[in-house]
Design a protein around this motif. Structure first.
Motif, PDB file in Angstrom:
ATOM      1  N   VAL A  51      42.367  37.341  47.966  1.00  0.00           N
ATOM      2  CA  VAL A  51      43.490  37.627  48.880  1.00  0.00           C
ATOM      3  C   VAL A  51      43.064  38.685  49.898  1.00  0.00           C
ATOM      4  CG1 VAL A  51      45.827  38.608  49.021  1.00  0.00           C
ATOM      5  CG2 VAL A  51      45.271  36.966  47.220  1.00  0.00           C
ATOM      6  N   SER A  52      42.270  39.630  49.433  1.00  0.00           N
ATOM      7  CA  SER A  52      41.797  40.679  50.332  1.00  0.00           C
ATOM      8  C   SER A  52      41.020  40.055  51.507  1.00  0.00           C
ATOM      9  CB  SER A  52      40.944  41.631  49.503  1.00  0.00           C
ATOM     10  OG  SER A  52      40.211  42.463  50.291  1.00  0.00           O
ATOM     11  N   GLU A  53      40.179  39.055  51.201  1.00  0.00           N
ATOM     12  CA  GLU A  53      39.420  38.359  52.268  1.00  0.00           C
ATOM     13  C   GLU A  53      40.381  37.616  53.215  1.00  0.00           C
ATOM     14  OE1 GLU A  53      36.185  38.674  52.878  1.00  0.00           O
ATOM     15  OE2 GLU A  53      36.285  40.125  51.235  1.00  0.00           O
ATOM     16  N   ILE A  54      41.371  36.942  52.633  1.00  0.00           N
ATOM     17  CA  ILE A  54      42.342  36.194  53.448  1.00  0.00           C
ATOM     18  C   ILE A  54      43.075  37.144  54.397  1.00  0.00           C
ATOM     19  CG2 ILE A  54      44.513  34.863  53.348  1.00  0.00           C
ATOM     20  CD1 ILE A  54      43.557  33.681  50.669  1.00  0.00           C
ATOM     21  N   MET A  55      43.454  38.314  53.879  1.00  0.00           N
ATOM     22  CA  MET A  55      44.215  39.259  54.696  1.00  0.00           C
ATOM     23  C   MET A  55      43.340  39.897  55.779  1.00  0.00           C
ATOM     24  SD  MET A  55      47.210  38.806  53.717  1.00  0.00           S
ATOM     25  CE  MET A  55      48.063  40.005  54.726  1.00  0.00           C
ATOM     26  N   LYS A  56      42.056  40.119  55.446  1.00  0.00           N
ATOM     27  CA  LYS A  56      41.143  40.681  56.454  1.00  0.00           C
ATOM     28  C   LYS A  56      41.072  39.742  57.657  1.00  0.00           C
ATOM     29  CE  LYS A  56      37.692  42.607  53.800  1.00  0.00           C
ATOM     30  NZ  LYS A  56      36.360  42.484  53.269  1.00  0.00           N
ATOM     31  N   GLU A  57      40.873  38.453  57.355  1.00  0.00           N
ATOM     32  CA  GLU A  57      40.772  37.454  58.434  1.00  0.00           C
ATOM     33  C   GLU A  57      42.070  37.351  59.223  1.00  0.00           C
ATOM     34  OE1 GLU A  57      39.332  33.564  57.225  1.00  0.00           O
ATOM     35  OE2 GLU A  57      37.709  34.600  56.155  1.00  0.00           O
ATOM     36  N   ALA A  58      43.208  37.356  58.501  1.00  0.00           N
ATOM     37  CA  ALA A  58      44.503  37.220  59.180  1.00  0.00           C
ATOM     38  C   ALA A  58      44.748  38.416  60.098  1.00  0.00           C
ATOM     39  CB  ALA A  58      45.616  37.102  58.149  1.00  0.00           C
ATOM     40  N   CYS A  59      44.383  39.590  59.609  1.00  0.00           N
ATOM     41  CA  CYS A  59      44.611  40.818  60.377  1.00  0.00           C
ATOM     42  C   CYS A  59      43.787  40.789  61.668  1.00  0.00           C
ATOM     43  CB  CYS A  59      44.215  41.999  59.501  1.00  0.00           C
ATOM     44  SG  CYS A  59      44.787  43.554  60.106  1.00  0.00           S
ATOM     45  N   LEU A 316      51.120  37.676  57.200  1.00  0.00           N
ATOM     46  CA  LEU A 316      51.275  36.531  56.284  1.00  0.00           C
ATOM     47  C   LEU A 316      51.529  35.247  57.078  1.00  0.00           C
ATOM     48  CD1 LEU A 316      51.535  36.059  53.095  1.00  0.00           C
ATOM     49  CD2 LEU A 316      51.131  38.360  53.841  1.00  0.00           C
ATOM     50  N   GLY A 317      52.265  35.366  58.189  1.00  0.00           N
ATOM     51  CA  GLY A 317      52.505  34.199  59.050  1.00  0.00           C
ATOM     52  C   GLY A 317      51.181  33.606  59.500  1.00  0.00           C
ATOM     53  N   THR A 318      50.275  34.481  59.925  1.00  0.00           N
ATOM     54  CA  THR A 318      48.956  34.024  60.394  1.00  0.00           C
ATOM     55  C   THR A 318      48.148  33.438  59.228  1.00  0.00           C
ATOM     56  OG1 THR A 318      49.027  35.703  62.093  1.00  0.00           O
ATOM     57  CG2 THR A 318      46.860  34.807  61.589  1.00  0.00           C
ATOM     58  N   ALA A 319      48.215  34.091  58.061  1.00  0.00           N
ATOM     59  CA  ALA A 319      47.460  33.584  56.902  1.00  0.00           C
ATOM     60  C   ALA A 319      48.001  32.222  56.471  1.00  0.00           C
ATOM     61  CB  ALA A 319      47.541  34.585  55.757  1.00  0.00           C
ATOM     62  N   LEU A 320      49.315  32.057  56.492  1.00  0.00           N
ATOM     63  CA  LEU A 320      49.897  30.760  56.109  1.00  0.00           C
ATOM     64  C   LEU A 320      49.453  29.672  57.086  1.00  0.00           C
ATOM     65  CD1 LEU A 320      53.522  31.934  55.229  1.00  0.00           C
ATOM     66  CD2 LEU A 320      52.033  30.686  53.659  1.00  0.00           C
ATOM     67  N   GLU A 321      49.427  30.012  58.366  1.00  0.00           N
ATOM     68  CA  GLU A 321      49.058  29.048  59.410  1.00  0.00           C
ATOM     69  C   GLU A 321      47.636  28.532  59.201  1.00  0.00           C
ATOM     70  OE1 GLU A 321      48.902  30.766  63.363  1.00  0.00           O
ATOM     71  OE2 GLU A 321      49.851  28.979  64.216  1.00  0.00           O
ATOM     72  N   SER A 322      46.767  29.391  58.673  1.00  0.00           N
ATOM     73  CA  SER A 322      45.356  28.991  58.505  1.00  0.00           C
ATOM     74  C   SER A 322      45.154  28.031  57.320  1.00  0.00           C
ATOM     75  CB  SER A 322      44.496  30.241  58.279  1.00  0.00           C
ATOM     76  OG  SER A 322      44.729  30.733  56.961  1.00  0.00           O
ATOM     77  N   GLY A 323      46.143  27.904  56.454  1.00  0.00           N
ATOM     78  CA  GLY A 323      45.996  27.027  55.270  1.00  0.00           C
ATOM     79  C   GLY A 323      45.338  27.729  54.096  1.00  0.00           C
ATOM     80  N   ALA A 324      44.873  28.977  54.313  1.00  0.00           N
ATOM     81  CA  ALA A 324      44.117  29.674  53.259  1.00  0.00           C
ATOM     82  C   ALA A 324      44.983  29.927  52.027  1.00  0.00           C
ATOM     83  CB  ALA A 324      43.589  31.001  53.802  1.00  0.00           C
ATOM     84  N   ILE A 325      46.269  30.141  52.221  1.00  0.00           N
ATOM     85  CA  ILE A 325      47.125  30.485  51.077  1.00  0.00           C
ATOM     86  C   ILE A 325      47.335  29.263  50.182  1.00  0.00           C
ATOM     87  CG2 ILE A 325      49.445  31.283  50.430  1.00  0.00           C
ATOM     88  CD1 ILE A 325      49.328  33.186  52.813  1.00  0.00           C
ATOM     89  N   THR A 326      47.521  28.110  50.816  1.00  0.00           N
ATOM     90  CA  THR A 326      47.686  26.885  50.014  1.00  0.00           C
ATOM     91  C   THR A 326      46.434  26.647  49.182  1.00  0.00           C
ATOM     92  OG1 THR A 326      49.098  26.018  51.738  1.00  0.00           O
ATOM     93  CG2 THR A 326      48.225  24.415  50.171  1.00  0.00           C
ATOM     94  N   ASN A 327      45.261  26.763  49.785  1.00  0.00           N
ATOM     95  CA  ASN A 327      44.010  26.551  49.039  1.00  0.00           C
ATOM     96  C   ASN A 327      43.885  27.538  47.881  1.00  0.00           C
ATOM     97  OD1 ASN A 327      43.436  24.638  50.896  1.00  0.00           O
ATOM     98  ND2 ASN A 327      42.061  25.922  52.130  1.00  0.00           N
ATOM     99  N   HIS A 328      44.265  28.761  48.161  1.00  0.00           N
ATOM    100  CA  HIS A 328      44.200  29.811  47.136  1.00  0.00           C
ATOM    101  C   HIS A 328      45.081  29.432  45.936  1.00  0.00           C
ATOM    102  CE1 HIS A 328      44.182  33.860  45.442  1.00  0.00           C
ATOM    103  NE2 HIS A 328      45.502  33.784  45.379  1.00  0.00           N
ATOM    104  N   ILE A 329      46.274  28.927  46.208  1.00  0.00           N
ATOM    105  CA  ILE A 329      47.204  28.592  45.114  1.00  0.00           C
ATOM    106  C   ILE A 329      46.678  27.419  44.291  1.00  0.00           C
ATOM    107  CG2 ILE A 329      49.532  27.700  44.627  1.00  0.00           C
ATOM    108  CD1 ILE A 329      50.510  29.426  46.959  1.00  0.00           C
ATOM    109  N   VAL A 330      46.090  26.435  44.969  1.00  0.00           N
ATOM    110  CA  VAL A 330      45.556  25.273  44.238  1.00  0.00           C
ATOM    111  C   VAL A 330      44.475  25.729  43.254  1.00  0.00           C
ATOM    112  CG1 VAL A 330      44.241  23.122  44.514  1.00  0.00           C
ATOM    113  CG2 VAL A 330      46.165  23.611  46.039  1.00  0.00           C
ATOM    114  N   GLU A 331      43.592  26.622  43.695  1.00  0.00           N
ATOM    115  CA  GLU A 331      42.530  27.133  42.827  1.00  0.00           C
ATOM    116  C   GLU A 331      43.113  27.970  41.672  1.00  0.00           C
ATOM    117  OE1 GLU A 331      39.588  26.517  42.291  1.00  0.00           O
ATOM    118  OE2 GLU A 331      38.942  28.258  41.113  1.00  0.00           O
TER     119      GLU A 331
END
Ligand SMILES: Cc1ncc(COP(=O)(O)O)c(C=O)c1O
Length: 441
Positions: A51-59, A316-331
């Protein structure tokens, strides 16, 4: 007034002030005890690192875009939340739950605790009743009872969630004889708090029939039902071919349909990214009916401060838009399912016929009924002395003293698989030893 006198009013004051660790406040100091902590309902450390990586990219992405457009997430926010967050969240939830979640019905919060606190205080007063499942998430019960002085009335549940007949008969005992008419000052007579998907601590999901029954009761008795739905997306039921994950169980809110005759708006789905991503984000959302959202949007709180959590919700809006959160949940789901399958094998080998539990299909928790007459406190005492494991005692999850002392809750979310299974084996051995002792007496 001397500060000793003030602190003396809270017996736990010094411990709370000196200890800054959440786990200690959970009742067991996992760090100090060094035992395998099966009680901890947190996501695993490796997933939080992701999640830390996802948030870095989103930020990086969001702030770079903001610099180009001249907008700035660090200004006061909108009353109802960052538009990108609401739009992307609606899309994400529609994918997860398989029904059309509308962005207009979403409001960012600082997590489910914040959502519950604000719903309680915005719509109700000290001394008011809250009907809550037994068992239920103990810190929500504590917060409502201790912090804001609500009176908790328990209603039993089984493997399909809260029992609607019991809910109605309990509500009737307290409902005013003269009835209740909603007014601008008081929209709801009373509140129900429940966890409709993968309940904490039992893992139960409210069946569709019961969802409909609970909504009908809420409408009849002018109740606001707040359902903590944090665990819904963490399910591992698969479609008939066993390949693609199907939708999460529909939250209770879905059944309070706006097109229904007699719709008022009696259910709020109170949510969080704490379990599906990371608790330190302190971000969540409510999916609520217009009458609830309008109360927030028109409040001086929102006019003064904007929405609850503008900056983080924007990211979080930006992270959701990238699809990264969905992939994270599947894993995440895949890893949880692996742990549950391994746990089941241990219980089959060691404790078949000794304990009772329902295998969860999602969430974080397994609720275990111990052998008859086995008390969770005795089991804990034995583990403290001899076994390398701790867990959560059933007693914690109720306001009725002693009524759940034959149960324990374990969580499979936080620990890596090998450590989790080692803890499950330790627990199984402790149960067997205590059973042998009890049987011989
Ligand atoms: C049912 C339930 N509600 C709320 C919370 C806390 O959520 P948050 O971190 O979003 O405040 C938890 C955490 O264990 C929970 O199980």
């Amino acid at each position: 007034m001397a500060s000793e006198f003030v602190l003396g009013m809270y017996p736990e004051a010094n411990a709370c002030l000196q200890s800054n660790r959440k786990s200690e406040l959970d009742g067991i100091d996992a760090t100090a005890s060094k035992k395998i902590p099966l009680q901890q309902g947190y996501p695993p450390c490796k997933m939080v690192d992701r999640v830390s990586e996802i948030m870095k990219e989103a930020c990086q992405k969001r702030l770079t875009e903001e610099a180009k457009t001249g907008s700035n997430l660090l200004h006061y926010g909108f009353r109802m939340g960052d538009p990108l967050f609401r739009a992307q969240l609606a899309k994400f939830l529609t994918d997860q739950y398989g029904y059309d979640v509308r962005k207009e019905r979403l409001l960012a919060t600082c997590g489910a605790t914040s959502g519950l606190y604000h719903l309680c205080t915005m719509f109700f007063s000290p001394g008011d009743l809250v009907f809550a499942e037994e068992p239920s998430y103990y810190l929500a019960l504590e917060m409502m009872e201790k912090d804001i002085k609500r009176k908790i009335i328990h209603v039993p549940l089984d493997t399909k969630g809260i029992l609607p007949e019991e809910l109605e008969s309990t509500v009737k005992q307290f409902y005013p004889k003269e009835g209740f008419v909603p007014s601008k000052e008081r929209l709801y007579w009373s509140m129900v708090y429940l966890i409709s998907c993968f309940q904490n601590p039992t893992g139960a999901c409210l069946s569709e029939d019961r969802c409909k029954a609970v909504v009908a009761i809420a409408r009849k008795y002018h109740l606001l039902v707040v359902s903590d739905d944090l665990y819904g997306p963490l399910h591992w039921s698969f479609d008939t071919y066993g390949r693609t994950p199907s939708h999460a169980p529909k939250p209770l809110k879905y059944f309070d349909r706006e097109e229904d005759e007699g719709f008022f708006g009696n259910v709020v789905s109170n949510n969080s990214f704490s379990k599906i991503m990371a608790p330190g984000l302190r971000i969540g959302w409510m999916e609520g009916p217009p009458v609830v959202l309008a109360k927030f949007a028109c409040s001086a709180y929102f006019v003064s401060a904007g929405d609850f959590n503008h900056f983080t919700s924007g990211l979080l809006g930006t992270a959701l838009e990238s699809g990264a959160i969905t992939n994270h949940i599947v894993e995440t789901r895949r890893q949880y399912k692996e742990k549950i399958v391994a746990m089941q094998q241990v219980f089959e080998e060691k404790l078949k016929g000794v304990i009772k539990y329902s295998l969860p299909e999602g969430g974080f928790f397994v609720w275990i009924q111990l052998p008859t007459n086995m008390n969770c406190d005795d089991l804990m005492a034995l583990c403290q002395k001899k076994y390398n494991v701790t867990f959560a005692c059933g007693n914690k999850f109720t306001k009725n003293p002693g009524s759940l002392s034959n149960f324990i809750r374990i969580s499979f979310s936080h620990l890596e698989k090998d450590t989790f299974i080692e803890g499950v084996k330790e627990l199984s051995d402790a149960i067997l030893e205590l059973k042998a002792t009890n049987d011989s007496q």
